[in-house]
Design a protein around this motif. Sequence first.
Motif, short mmCIF file in Angstrom:
data_model
loop_
_atom_site.label_atom_id
_atom_site.label_comp_id
_atom_site.label_asym_id
_atom_site.label_seq_id
_atom_site.Cartn_x
_atom_site.Cartn_y
_atom_site.Cartn_z
N LEU A 195 1.01 4.23 5.53
CA LEU A 195 1.76 3.35 5.24
C LEU A 195 2.82 2.09 5.94
O LEU A 195 3.59 3.13 6.52
CB LEU A 195 2.43 3.93 4.04
CG LEU A 195 2.58 2.55 3.33
CD1 LEU A 195 1.82 1.46 2.00
CD2 LEU A 195 4.17 3.31 2.07
N VAL A 391 4.63 6.48 0.19
CA VAL A 391 4.10 7.18 1.47
C VAL A 391 2.40 8.14 0.20
O VAL A 391 1.48 8.92 0.51
CB VAL A 391 3.58 7.18 2.24
CG1 VAL A 391 3.98 9.40 2.22
CG2 VAL A 391 2.97 7.68 3.01
N LYS A 394 0.55 6.54 -2.34
CA LYS A 394 -0.49 5.97 -1.92
C LYS A 394 -1.69 6.95 -1.69
O LYS A 394 -2.72 7.14 -2.22
CB LYS A 394 -0.13 4.94 -0.46
CG LYS A 394 -1.53 4.21 -0.06
CD LYS A 394 -0.61 3.41 0.57
CE LYS A 394 -1.79 3.23 2.24
NZ LYS A 394 -2.35 3.01 2.53
N THR A 775 -2.36 -1.92 -2.76
CA THR A 775 -2.02 -1.21 -2.14
C THR A 775 -0.53 -0.23 -1.90
O THR A 775 0.14 -0.27 -1.74
CB THR A 775 -2.22 -0.47 -1.17
OG1 THR A 775 -2.33 -0.98 0.26
CG2 THR A 775 -3.86 -0.66 -1.08
N HIS A 776 0.56 -1.91 -1.83
CA HIS A 776 1.78 -2.01 -1.50
C HIS A 776 2.38 -3.24 -1.33
O HIS A 776 1.37 -4.11 -0.99
CB HIS A 776 1.99 -1.71 0.45
CG HIS A 776 3.24 -1.41 0.36
ND1 HIS A 776 4.30 -0.58 -0.39
CD2 HIS A 776 4.28 -2.50 1.68
CE1 HIS A 776 5.39 -1.01 -0.10
NE2 HIS A 776 5.27 -1.89 1.09
#
Length: 792
Positions: A195, A391, A394, A775-776
């Motif tokens: 990430l 992280v 994720k 995802t972010h």
Amino acid sequence: MPKDIDAKESGIGAATKRREDIRFLSGTGNYTDDINVNGQAYVHFLRSDVAHGRISSLETTAAAAMPGVLRIFTGADFEGVGGLPCGWQVTDRFGEVMQEPAHPVLAQGKVRHVGDPIAAVVAETPEQARDAAEAIELEIEELPAVIDMKAALQDGAPKVHDDLTSNLCYDWGFVEENKDAVNKAFDAAAHVTTLELVNNRLIANPMEPRVAVGDFNRATGDSTLYTTSQNPHVIRLLMGAFVLGIPEHKLRVVAPDVGGGFGSKIFHYAEEAFCTFAAKALNRAVKWTSSRSEAFMSDAHGRDHVTKIELALDADNNFTALRTDTLANMGAYLSTFAPSVPTWLHGTLMAGNYKTPLIYVNVKAVFTNTVPVDAYRGAGRPEATYQLERVIDKAARELGVDPIALRRQNFITEFPYATPVAVEYDTGDYVATMDKLEEIADLAGFAARRAESEKAGKLRGLGVNCYIEACGIAPSNLVGQLGARAGLYESATVRVNATGGIVVMTGSHSHGQGHETSFPQVISSMIGIPEDMVEIEHGDTNNAPMGMGTYGSRSLAVGGSAMVRATEKIIAKAKKIAAHLMEAADADIELKDGKFSVAGTDKSVAWGDVTLAAYVPHNYPLEEIEPGLEETAFYDPANFTYPSGAYACEVEVDPDTGKVTIERFAAADDFGNIVNPMIVDGQVHGGIGQGIGQALLEGCVYDENGQLLSASFMDYAMPRADDVPFYQVDHSCQTPCTHNPLGVKGCGEAGAIGSPPAVVNAVVDALQSAGKPVTHIDMPLSPARVWAAMQG
């Protein structure tokens, strides 16, 4: 707030109302701007309006002749005067010390960020000083500015400091000997999650802007500085010894009531040194009060990291290794504690709550043409927690497992625990805090709440986060090895008056922590006297013993421990006096509820009788005990303290606009023993509010030329009441610290550490619930950013 919070009426554990709030809420506080010295003059700083440039001409003649102007100072007046010192030296992974440029009080030859002070006009009134500053004829040859950290490190990039080899302050690796083993663990991993993220630059914006009043007594040669500071003794040490060359016994620093600091008032600033210097030069008090616009471009900023983090897991989803690469912005100069924040206050916390066996952290600190960056509430620990908890979340999504279950599986469960990043957690119970979080956040009811939100056309998400932090910033022998240029102990003098009242002079400083309430609770419990018999004095270097001030949630754990040690000395001496009065042995004397008694008998003597005897020694063993009852103690802890907790956030996202609304927020914290639960609740509430501000609203933005685009509250979005929910907080999970006498851990920064990843995790969860492959999203999660992410 728990229903039984008022069950205890006084002493340790009672939710005593803050006595200092009487003056704050009635408008009778004594802030630095309330201080006016007879005959004082006023200073206005001419600041750079470009980020990088050479001063080609600076003509002050006409301005100096304007009405009311006493003198105009420039960098030439400070030749031979020391620059602002950095209080921490970092050694890089190659064994080389960091590059440490000079930081002049007023710019000399070059300006290096918008807001860099160039000249200072001292006049009879603030208006006259400002008018004259505007009349100074200034020409600056503008140079290319470096704002982006990656660009600043490229070959041929403009150098912020011409005398340095590059814009790299240091290249730090920790733990360097782990590096090869970490890389091998990644090669062997069953799964790797990667990430890249930004920890956005913040501006502290405390309620009270900075103020400095310098005064000089020509008759005695004494200088006095009144300033908005979290640690007046440190300012006296740095400014006196390294900048102005004033012996400490000839320099007094006073920090009266301070309206919030959040780290930004720890540091020694140019304006403090200037006012002290100018007062002596003019033989007249000189006062400066920052405008809010000045604060945006002269107060130290916070955070500003760009990180790549990687987590390795085995086939059973156990964490096997972690590695990070971070670029940390130092700004144009090294502020007081700046080098320590991305290194020792960040890298040592990368284990988090988890038993990851191998960790390697690399940090490159970079000079740019921006305002210096230093500690902001949490200082390094929020940056570490944000990386780690994002992280992990994720990774859970990539593996298709429950994020809470993945955390629980990897929790540290046995203590003490030595992490692979050189710290040892003495106590903790991460399973208990997670259990408590699931209870108070009603996570079992989340699915039903999500369904209700979806009926209303909103996306609902749940984010969970765990954190651990290191508080106290000690012991001195350890931090000295790590580069600290000062000891990080704390001190207290306890003075008992003849009639039994107590005055405590502490080296800690209160700027919102409630020392005047909580410290007396401790002494009240130790002696058994009413809390209103105890007064707390702080903030004046002429009264309090040398102390390191307040930051890093160290007030009670370190400052309170010094106070306990001094009080223990008081009690030991008082027992000797009581033993003499009752013709008993010292060892047989007990103290309870403000009364000394002889064990096993009905003999007793009141606290007040003993204290009177100490000062009226008519019946007193002078050959054995000195008169008086006053003791001083310095306390240097054996280790950091390690608060920890688990947070849960629920958000609703409007799919049409991207607007995020926080619907619920719960926090389960382990702060060790609690002295005042109401104050603890308030500290957590405030910290969560600041964390929500970082996650959703706040972002300090520069353009490519180094102009500060977010230089007012019109452009920098502080959280307001309707941006935050009512919080559900709990601190019943208590594993006391094993190495300080109170068993406390610190609570002031936890909320700001644990909340940003919880919010971001919740927003990502909300978008993924609608099938969005997000995802972010980097903070702040503005509606525009969230909407853009939803569009792919």
